[in-house]
Design a protein around this motif. Sequence first.
Motif, PDB file in Angstrom:
ATOM      1  N   ALA A   1      -8.587  -6.155  -0.310  1.00 52.51           N
ATOM      2  CA  ALA A   1      -9.709  -6.365  -1.230  1.00 52.51           C
ATOM      3  C   ALA A   1      -9.205  -6.775  -2.612  1.00 52.51           C
ATOM      4  O   ALA A   1      -9.790  -7.650  -3.260  1.00 52.51           O
ATOM      5  N   VAL A   2      -8.122  -6.154  -3.081  1.00 58.57           N
ATOM      6  CA  VAL A   2      -7.549  -6.511  -4.378  1.00 58.57           C
ATOM      7  C   VAL A   2      -7.040  -7.949  -4.352  1.00 58.57           C
ATOM      8  O   VAL A   2      -7.289  -8.723  -5.286  1.00 58.57           O
ATOM      9  N   LEU A   3      -6.329  -8.320  -3.291  1.00 59.52           N
ATOM     10  CA  LEU A   3      -5.778  -9.673  -3.206  1.00 59.52           C
ATOM     11  C   LEU A   3      -6.876 -10.728  -3.105  1.00 59.52           C
ATOM     12  O   LEU A   3      -6.803 -11.773  -3.753  1.00 59.52           O
TER      13      LEU A   3
ATOM     14  N   GLU B   1      -5.866   1.122  -8.451  1.00 56.18           N
ATOM     15  CA  GLU B   1      -5.257   0.469  -7.290  1.00 56.18           C
ATOM     16  C   GLU B   1      -4.945  -0.996  -7.592  1.00 56.18           C
ATOM     17  O   GLU B   1      -3.884  -1.506  -7.219  1.00 56.18           O
ATOM     18  N   GLU B   2      -5.859  -1.664  -8.284  1.00 60.99           N
ATOM     19  CA  GLU B   2      -5.629  -3.061  -8.649  1.00 60.99           C
ATOM     20  C   GLU B   2      -4.433  -3.190  -9.578  1.00 60.99           C
ATOM     21  O   GLU B   2      -3.589  -4.080  -9.418  1.00 60.99           O
TER      22      GLU B   2
ATOM     23  N   GLY C   1       0.793  -1.229   0.000  1.00 62.57           N
ATOM     24  CA  GLY C   1       0.000   0.000   0.000  1.00 62.57           C
ATOM     25  C   GLY C   1       0.817   1.266   0.000  1.00 62.57           C
ATOM     26  O   GLY C   1       0.296   2.341  -0.294  1.00 62.57           O
ATOM     27  N   SER C   2       2.095   1.181   0.289  1.00 60.12           N
ATOM     28  CA  SER C   2       2.896   2.399   0.360  1.00 60.12           C
ATOM     29  C   SER C   2       3.647   2.615  -0.949  1.00 60.12           C
ATOM     30  O   SER C   2       4.093   1.675  -1.591  1.00 60.12           O
TER      31      SER C   2
ATOM     32  N   MET D   1      -1.219  -5.302  -8.306  1.00 63.79           N
ATOM     33  CA  MET D   1      -0.974  -6.584  -8.963  1.00 63.79           C
ATOM     34  C   MET D   1       0.176  -6.546  -9.970  1.00 63.79           C
ATOM     35  O   MET D   1       0.866  -7.543 -10.155  1.00 63.79           O
ATOM     36  N   SER D   2       0.392  -5.415 -10.612  1.00 66.12           N
ATOM     37  CA  SER D   2       1.414  -5.364 -11.658  1.00 66.12           C
ATOM     38  C   SER D   2       2.772  -4.887 -11.161  1.00 66.12           C
ATOM     39  O   SER D   2       3.800  -5.307 -11.682  1.00 66.12           O
ATOM     40  N   LEU D   3       2.779  -3.997 -10.195  1.00 73.01           N
ATOM     41  CA  LEU D   3       4.038  -3.412  -9.759  1.00 73.01           C
ATOM     42  C   LEU D   3       4.496  -3.907  -8.399  1.00 73.01           C
ATOM     43  O   LEU D   3       5.627  -4.376  -8.244  1.00 73.01           O
ATOM     44  N   ARG D   4       3.633  -3.786  -7.422  1.00 76.37           N
ATOM     45  CA  ARG D   4       4.089  -4.009  -6.045  1.00 76.37           C
ATOM     46  C   ARG D   4       4.134  -5.471  -5.646  1.00 76.37           C
ATOM     47  O   ARG D   4       5.081  -5.898  -4.986  1.00 76.37           O
TER      48      ARG D   4
END
Length: 107
Positions: A56-58, A74-75, A43-44, A79-82
Amino acid sequence: MNEMIQKSSPVALSAVRQHQLKIKLTLSSLSALLVIAVLVSAGSGAVAVPPANVAAVLFAQFGIDLPWGFEPQEELVVMSLRLPRIVLGTLVGASLALSGAALQGLF
């Protein structure tokens, strides 16, 4: 080994059970700490995503809808970067710990 424990005195059994409980408590605490660290680190960043939205995304990836929603941006960020970076960092850390333990066992 179990026969030795069964034939031991009640004091020795109590010490073994306390040791097993301590190991279980330590592993569960470290697992919970890892989950919290993943939620916070996912989240950071430049785009702040609250930990609830990260969860929620996970969960959405497994088809579980939580009562609060999340934005498509946010998704994408999570999912793509973090998440790939978090998984890679966790695997690298675990492999370094394993290799360190192996080296300590050799020398």
